[in-house]
Design an enzyme around this catalytic site. Structure first.
Site, PDB file in Angstrom:
ATOM      1  N   HIS A   1       1.648   7.228   8.429  1.00 26.57           N
ATOM      2  CA  HIS A   1       2.581   7.990   7.577  1.00 26.57           C
ATOM      3  C   HIS A   1       2.134   9.440   7.397  1.00 26.57           C
ATOM      4  CE1 HIS A   1       5.855   5.595   6.084  1.00 26.57           C
ATOM      5  NE2 HIS A   1       5.124   4.703   5.452  1.00 26.57           N
TER       6      HIS A   1
ATOM      7  N   ALA B   1       0.847  -1.190   0.000  1.00 26.07           N
ATOM      8  CA  ALA B   1       0.000   0.000   0.000  1.00 26.07           C
ATOM      9  C   ALA B   1       0.880   1.236   0.000  1.00 26.07           C
ATOM     10  CB  ALA B   1      -0.900   0.014   1.233  1.00 26.07           C
TER      11      ALA B   1
ATOM     12  N   GLU C   1      -0.199   3.033   6.769  1.00 25.34           N
ATOM     13  CA  GLU C   1      -0.299   4.126   5.786  1.00 25.34           C
ATOM     14  C   GLU C   1      -0.938   5.362   6.415  1.00 25.34           C
ATOM     15  OE1 GLU C   1       1.542   3.435   3.482  1.00 25.34           O
ATOM     16  OE2 GLU C   1       1.479   1.248   3.535  1.00 25.34           O
TER      17      GLU C   1
HETATM   18  N1  BES Z   1       5.682   3.825   1.280  1.00 18.60           N
HETATM   19  C1  BES Z   1       5.463   2.432   1.287  1.00 18.60           C
HETATM   20  C2  BES Z   1       5.079   1.872  -0.048  1.00 18.60           C
HETATM   21  C3  BES Z   1       6.220   1.717  -0.996  1.00 18.60           C
HETATM   22  C4  BES Z   1       7.170   0.778  -0.763  1.00 18.60           C
HETATM   23  C5  BES Z   1       6.342   2.480  -2.109  1.00 18.60           C
HETATM   24  C6  BES Z   1       8.207   0.635  -1.648  1.00 18.60           C
HETATM   25  C7  BES Z   1       7.386   2.340  -2.980  1.00 18.60           C
HETATM   26  C8  BES Z   1       8.334   1.402  -2.760  1.00 18.60           C
HETATM   27  C9  BES Z   1       4.374   2.042   2.280  1.00 18.60           C
HETATM   28  O1  BES Z   1       4.215   2.908   3.327  1.00 18.60           O
HETATM   29  C10 BES Z   1       4.787   0.729   2.865  1.00 18.60           C
HETATM   30  O2  BES Z   1       5.764   0.696   3.561  1.00 18.60           O
HETATM   31  N2  BES Z   1       4.053  -0.327   2.570  1.00 18.60           N
HETATM   32  C11 BES Z   1       4.378  -1.657   2.970  1.00 18.60           C
HETATM   33  C12 BES Z   1       3.409  -2.199   3.969  1.00 18.60           C
HETATM   34  C13 BES Z   1       3.686  -1.756   5.364  1.00 18.60           C
HETATM   35  C14 BES Z   1       2.634  -2.239   6.315  1.00 18.60           C
HETATM   36  C15 BES Z   1       5.049  -2.155   5.870  1.00 18.60           C
HETATM   37  C16 BES Z   1       4.334  -2.487   1.722  1.00 18.60           C
HETATM   38  O3  BES Z   1       3.860  -1.996   0.714  1.00 18.60           O
HETATM   39  O4  BES Z   1       4.788  -3.626   1.766  1.00 18.60           O
HETATM   40 ZN    ZN Z   2       5.596   2.731   4.858  1.00 22.90          ZN
END
Ligand code: BES
Ligand code: ZN
Length: 886
Positions: free
Chosen positions: A313, A274, A310
């Site tokens: 964030h 996400a 999210e």
């Molecule tokens: N900002 C990230 C999404 C992201 C990750 C965008 C890598 C571009 C490259 C988001 O906040 C995130 O960390 N998502 C995780 C899930 C979270 C619960 C750790 C994901 O997408 O796995």
């Molecule tokens: Zn993140």
């Protein structure tokens, strides 16, 4: 001819941008075969740049320039240069407006970065460097601008038009009879300046679930979740998760939402889990859609965590963002820590901690010991997408947690408050964060900062000496850290080391260090700072069992010469639940490592009865805390066992683990069967912690019973599979059957597919359960499934389920004949041409290749070289395989 080696970006080369962008006006016109993007940027020279004569350089990726104008006047061709990845204008005024018009092709965008088409419409993903695939821009997080966005699209096909912020205007273009279909448009304005990676837009046909939330200051916020038409019945839980997260952040951190409207959009094609785009989160459907019959307890819990993540964030990431991508853990590590705490408050805190540590040991420790090892703040990268790693995320969260442990909850909160007071609206560094924590708490964190720059998992070697006559216990603690690529020597770290002393009766002994007037507390956080330290506890009336690194107070490997009697005592009595679990894992590890050597020597292992007795006690205690019992009764994973060995023998590891599971099943058959009956959950399904805990213990019992290879148990399993009113029980049964070479296996798999072929997320489970099966035919079956209608190489979830499933199946992936390596190389090469981010993630399956025997190494080396030598390989995949081969 070899492709040119990609460029490396270094942290030490960071310089402020030569230009700032104050505002962006985007006009996005979605046509059938292409999209036209007109952008007007308000630019000015950055007073903080050292280079006041620098040319303007804008990033670009797969853009077709159609027009360009400066302050409204078209630029002559001689005034600018267009290269593959940038647009340069050598001479510009101090302040000006730049307009560009370009064409992009979202339907051909298989990378799923930038603007791309999915089943129900158009979606974006811009982190880290995707905005440059939408328009020419200074695409870096320290350039923050105000965005207004107008989207035009066909009304009937794409009725929903969204972007960040608030809808300020919308309208219809008049319908021309018999000509082009009617189009409409919408204009969105985001009042908050933001970095380009937080930009988002959507043009799609979606259903909407609406709700609202009153913030603690009394503002009413509209909440919307947009999903594929017909799936509104699957988004109620995500909406509740969002409201729980909003309340939690107000209560725990005093942080309130700053928007009038908060939107979540779910899309089935998404590289990640996400994305926290300002006011318009875009989610993988996997973390939004859930209903008892299609989602497991684990899925529901993940939805809570990801929706929370999210949402959190919005403060730790969006209001205060990163100066550059080397600071990624500033936002991700901190936000993971926050979602972990949210999860711990919603579910069981000790079980959450156990699961975090399992995850850390399964992914981050191996990463830290392999070719991709890097500090929480990396010093260089070829492709930033490769650094959204377990180290940046999970170790980064551990580093934040250690600060929390060192300074305490109240000071941590003061530190967060100070951080926001100082840096709201800015793009900052991890040093800025630590400084706020230091200033707010008065604790010196100078040495602690080394955690950000040193890679590798530190090792603590602890010994104890008890002197009965003087009633003194001396703990000697030595710390060291192994070399990692580019970092041969390490300095000692500041490590919070939580300890307790457990007496013979199982109670904690009050702790009094030499020099202290009186005892204080049962758990002490010792600050380790040098490579060797001694701690003397006085008034220790009996020889205790040290309970070390309580709650896993630091991400380290702890070595202490425990006897099995001591571990059994801790497993039964330690007041620290995490260490109770840990003691059980250490006992099991010890037994498994011995069984592995025995099997390697060609003999059958014999298991100690005392271990069976300890397991029986944990099982008998199950009803008091079933979630804990389920964790405590799960043996260490094959991957974790592999990490403990100098040279990995995946077959012996697998065989030893299965032997021990069978032995336990035979020895405790009646007990597992009784607990299976006792933990049945009555009444309608709820994903709440209590019933979920009962199901986890019950299904653990079923798993052990299925090791008996008994037709009666198989019938029981099949019955659970057929009768289950929820996916948790159905999947548990299916997973057990998938590991079993029996006629029921095919029946269950076939029925499952026939029932769920229309639900993509359930089909992912069906693929995953086959790819992770322990049966010897698994690779052959996975290869067959590649051409099944259910599989699609362009959909990341399908790739993660099938190819990722096989990759994580240690015994099948590391087959001695190299077939697993050959398979993965083929898939990485095929994927790389479509989606380099996903391909590079899959290529990480080779990380630990040097830990295997010479024959396996020669197979994996040729697989890696074959990938590396592929023409046109992405820099994503190149970075991963070249580091593995280095
Ligand atoms: N900002 C990230 C999404 C992201 C990750 C965008 C890598 C571009 C490259 C988001 O906040 C995130 O960390 N998502 C995780 C899930 C979270 C619960 C750790 C994901 O997408 O796995
Ligand atoms: Zn993140």
């Amino acid at each position: 001819m070899r492709d040119p080696v990609p460029q490396v970006t270094y942290l030490k080369d960071y310089a402020p941008p030569a230009f700032l962008i104050t505002s962006v006006d985007l006009d996005v016109d979605i046509e059938d075969e292409f999209t036209r993007v007109r952008a007007t940027l308000a630019l000015q020279r950055n007073p903080r740049s050292a280079d006041s004569a620098a040319p303007l350089v804008l990033n670009a990726d797969e853009l077709e320039l159609e027009a360009i104008a400066l302050n409204g006047a078209p630029l002559p061709a001689s005034a600018y240069a267009v290269e593959a990845n940038r647009l340069t204008i050598s001479s510009v005024p101090a302040q000006f407006a730049l307009t560009t018009v370009c064409k992009i092709y979202p339907k051909q965008n298989t990378k799923l970065m930038g603007l791309y088409a999915s089943k129900d419409g158009y979606f974006t993903q811009c982190e880290a460097e995707g905005f440059r695939r939408i328009t020419y821009f200074i695409d870096r997080p320290d350039v923050m601008a105000r965005y207004s966005v107008t989207i035009h699209a066909d009304q009937a096909t794409y009725p929903v038009l969204l972007s960040n912020g608030n809808l300020v205007a919308s309208g219809d273009a008049s319908h021309q009879e018999g000509k082009t279909p009617a189009r409409h448009w919408a204009r969105w304005e985001d009042p908050f300046p933001k970095p380009s990676y937080l930009f988002a837009m959507v043009a799609a046909k979606l259903d909407k679930l609406e709700d609202s939330f009153v913030t603690r200051s009394g503002r009413n916020v509209g909440l919307q979740i947009y999903v594929e038409p017909g799936k509104l019945d699957q988004c109620g839980f995500a909406m509740q998760a969002l409201k729980k997260a909003m309340r939690w952040d107000e209560e725990v951190f005093g942080l309130e939402l700053d928007l009038d409207q908060y939107m979540i959009v779910a899309v089935g094609d998404f590289n990640m889990g996400a994305m926290e785009n300002k006011g318009l989160n875009i989610f993988n459907t996997k973390y939004v859609l859930a209903r008892p019959d299609i989602a497991t307890d684990g899925d529901f819990m993940h939805i809570d965590r990801v929706v929370g993540h999210e949402y959190f964030h919005n403060w730790t990431g969006n209001r205060v963002t990163c100066r550059d991508w080397f600071q990624l853990s500033l936002t991700e590590g901190l936000t993971v820590f926050r979602d972990q705490e949210f999860g711990a408050d919603l579910y069981s805190r000790p079980v959450a901690r156990i699961q975090e540590v399992r995850g850390l040991r399964a992914a981050q420790f191996p990463e830290d010991a392999g070719p991709m090892a890097h500090p929480v703040r990396p010093q260089s990268y070829m492709e930033i997408s490769n650094f959204y790693t377990a180290t940046v995320y999970e170790k980064g969260a551990e580093v934040v947690r250690m600060i929390h442990t060192l300074i305490g909850r109240e000071n941590f909160r003061k530190g967060m408050d100070l951080y926001f007071r100082r840096f709201d609206g800015q793009a900052v560094t991890m040093d800025d964060f630590v400084q706020a924590m230091q200033d707010a708490s008065g604790t010196d964190l100078a040495q602690f900062r080394r955690w950000y720059d040193q890679a590798g998992t530190p090792v603590l070697e602890v010994s104890s000496a008890y002197d009965a006559p003087s009633q003194r216990l001396t703990l000697t603690v030595k710390q060291s850290c192994p070399p990692t690529p580019g970092q041969p020597d390490k300095l000692p770290l500041h490590i919070p080391f939580a300890v307790g002393l457990v007496g013979g009766d199982g109670d904690d002994i009050a702790l009094q260090l030499e020099g202290e007037g009186r005892p204080g507390g049962a758990t002490r956080v010792l600050s380790l700072k040098s490579s060797e330290e001694h701690f003397v506890f006085v008034s220790v009336g009996q020889k205790p069992v040290p309970s070390l690194l309580r709650s896993f107070s630091a991400p380290v490997i702890l070595k202490y010469p425990y006897t099995s009697e001591e571990l059994t005592h801790l497993l039964a009595r330690d007041a620290d639940a995490f260490n109770r679990w840990e003691a059980g894992q250490r006992l099991a590890l010890d037994i498994l490592l011995r069984a592995i050597s025995t099997l390697q020597a060609g003999t059958e292992p014999v298991f100690r009865e005392s271990f069976v007795a300890a397991v029986a006690r944990v099982l008998a205690d199950g009803p008091t805390d079933p979630a804990f019992a389920a964790e405590a009764l799960s043996l260490p994973s094959e991957v974790y066992l592999a990490e403990q060995m100098k040279m990995v023998n995946p077959d012996a590891i697998h065989a030893a683990r299965v032997r021990l599971r069978r032995h336990l099943a035979h020895s405790l058959r009646a007990e597992f069967a009784a607990m299976y009956v006792r933990q049945r959950v009555a009444g309608p399904y709820s994903p709440d912690a209590d019933p979920a805990a009962r199901r986890s213990l019950r299904n653990l019992c079923l798993g052990y019973l299925m090791e008996l290879d008994d037709p009666e148990v198989r019938a029981l399993c099949m019955e659970q599979f057929d009768r289950a009113d929820n996916m948790t029980d159905a999947m548990a049964a299916l997973a057990a059957l998938a590991n079993c070479d029996c006629p029921e296996r095919a029946q269950a798999l076939d029925r499952f597919y026939a029932k769920w072929r229309g639900e993509p997320l359930v089909v992912d489970k069906w693929l995953g359960v086959q790819a992770t099966s322990r049966l010897p035919g698994t690779l052959t079956q996975v290869i067959r499934l590649l051409s099944h209608e259910a599989f699609n190489m362009r959909n990341p979830n399908k790739v993660y389920a099938l190819i990722g499933g096989l990759r994580s199946n240690q015994v099948r992936f590391h087959a001695a004949d190299g077939a697993g390596y050959h398979f993965l190389a083929d898939q990485v090469i095929a994927l790389d041409a479509l989606n380099p981010t996903v391909a590079a993630r899959m290529a990480r399956g080779f990380d630990r290749w040097r830990k295997f025997d010479a024959v396996r190494q020669s197979h994996s080396r040729s697989a890696l070289e074959r990938i590396r030598d592929t023409r046109g390989l992405s820099k994503d995949t190149f970075e991963v395989v070249s580091r593995a081969l280095a």
